[in-house]
Enzyme design. Structure first.
Site, PDB file in Angstrom:
ATOM      1  N   LYS A  13       0.829  -1.208   0.000  1.00  0.00           N
ATOM      2  CA  LYS A  13       0.000   0.000   0.000  1.00  0.00           C
ATOM      3  C   LYS A  13       0.866   1.263   0.000  1.00  0.00           C
ATOM      4  O   LYS A  13       0.609   2.182  -0.759  1.00  0.00           O
ATOM      5  CB  LYS A  13      -0.906   0.048   1.245  1.00  0.00           C
ATOM      6  N   ARG A  88      -9.534   1.188   9.091  1.00  0.00           N
ATOM      7  CA  ARG A  88      -9.105  -0.170   9.333  1.00  0.00           C
ATOM      8  C   ARG A  88     -10.174  -0.977  10.062  1.00  0.00           C
ATOM      9  O   ARG A  88      -9.973  -2.145  10.356  1.00  0.00           O
ATOM     10  CB  ARG A  88      -7.871  -0.124  10.225  1.00  0.00           C
ATOM     11  N   ARG A 127      11.305  -6.859   5.380  1.00  0.00           N
ATOM     12  CA  ARG A 127      11.132  -5.434   5.081  1.00  0.00           C
ATOM     13  C   ARG A 127      12.024  -4.555   5.977  1.00  0.00           C
ATOM     14  O   ARG A 127      12.195  -4.805   7.155  1.00  0.00           O
ATOM     15  CB  ARG A 127       9.668  -5.059   5.310  1.00  0.00           C
ATOM     16  N   ARG A 154      11.264  -2.359  11.475  1.00  0.00           N
ATOM     17  CA  ARG A 154      10.242  -1.851  12.384  1.00  0.00           C
ATOM     18  C   ARG A 154      10.018  -2.824  13.535  1.00  0.00           C
ATOM     19  O   ARG A 154      10.097  -4.023  13.355  1.00  0.00           O
ATOM     20  CB  ARG A 154       8.932  -1.650  11.622  1.00  0.00           C
ATOM     21  N   ARG A 165      -0.714  -9.325  13.278  1.00  0.00           N
ATOM     22  CA  ARG A 165      -1.248  -8.254  12.427  1.00  0.00           C
ATOM     23  C   ARG A 165      -2.106  -8.817  11.303  1.00  0.00           C
ATOM     24  O   ARG A 165      -3.102  -8.213  10.911  1.00  0.00           O
ATOM     25  CB  ARG A 165      -0.095  -7.416  11.854  1.00  0.00           C
TER      26      ARG A 165
END
Ligand code: ADP
Ligand code: ZN
Length: 209
Positions: A13, A88, A127, A154, A165
């Site tokens: 996204k 969300r 990532r 992160r 998640r």
């Protein structure tokens, strides 16, 4: 043009948002980026949000809705917004509809970047993000391809939190797909391709949305 981006964490996204914002000169609003900045600055919002974020859970609706109400009133949103990470939950989607209707602005499309779950897990755990400019990269980038800054992982991109998640996404956010289908606003692209190919498809599909 006002667009909502939908998709699992790691669907790409953020990458598509960046490209869309460049092409259509939209105001990019990422609730994840706003929250991470608040955590870094140790604001009251950041202090409250951190625990939820580190465990991969959603920050409570009231907090996010309050934050977005304020953000949507800033003048830079008049040129159109690209909402990345909001809404969300169904409550957030309903609140967004009310905000836009108060402002007299339409929602043009909800763009779903669709990627299979197995692919997502691999993507998220590899990532990395630039500490200086926020650019998204991977474990293969020794330094930021954009500015040479330091790349870091992160706190919520470890495997356990990633799984949580994805559960949260399936339970709380995926129902928005039907919500926007019901409003005839859903536009779906296959996100399991290179970012540029996905983007071509996005542009083609938004053109007719
Ligand atoms: P990703 O899409 O990769 O999971 P984001 O950067 O969008 O990550 O969000 C990171 C975290 O910030 C989420 O896991 C959640 O805790 C919090 N967050 C971001 N946006 C929202 C939102 N709209 N509602 C509730 N929590 C949010
Ligand atoms: Zn950078």
């Amino acid at each position: 043009m006002n667009i909502v981006l939908l998709g699992a964490p790691g669907a790409g996204k953020g990458t598509q948002a960046e490209k869309l914002v460049d092409k259509y000169a939209l105001c990019h609003i990422s609730t994840g980026d706003i929250l991470r900045q608040a955590v870094k600055d140790q604001t009251p919002l950041g202090i409250e949000a951190k625990g939820y974020m580190d465990s991969g859970n959603l920050v409570p609706d009231e907090l996010i809705i309050g934050l977005m109400k304020e953000r949507m009133q800033q003048p830079d949103t008049e040129k159109g917004v690209m909402l990345d990470g909001f809404p969300r939950t169904t409550a957030q989607a309903v609140a967004l509809d009310a905000m836009l209707s108060d402002l007299g602005r339409p929602l043009n499309a909800a763009l779903l970047v669709d990627v299979p779950f197995e692919v997502i897990i691999g993507r998220l755990t590899s990532r990395r993000q630039c500490r200086a400019c926020g650019k998204i990269g991977s474990v293969a980038d020794a330094a930021c391809p954009n500015c040479g800054g330091e790349m870091y992982q992160r706190d919520d991109d470890n495997e356990e939190t990633v799984r949580n998640r994805l559960d949260v996404y399936a339970n709380q956010t995926a129902p928005l797909i039907d919500y926007y289908k019901g409003q005839d606003k859903l536009v779906t692209v296959d996100g399991n391709r290179t970012p540029d190919v996905v983007f071509e498809d996005v542009v083609a599909k938004l053109g007719i949305a």
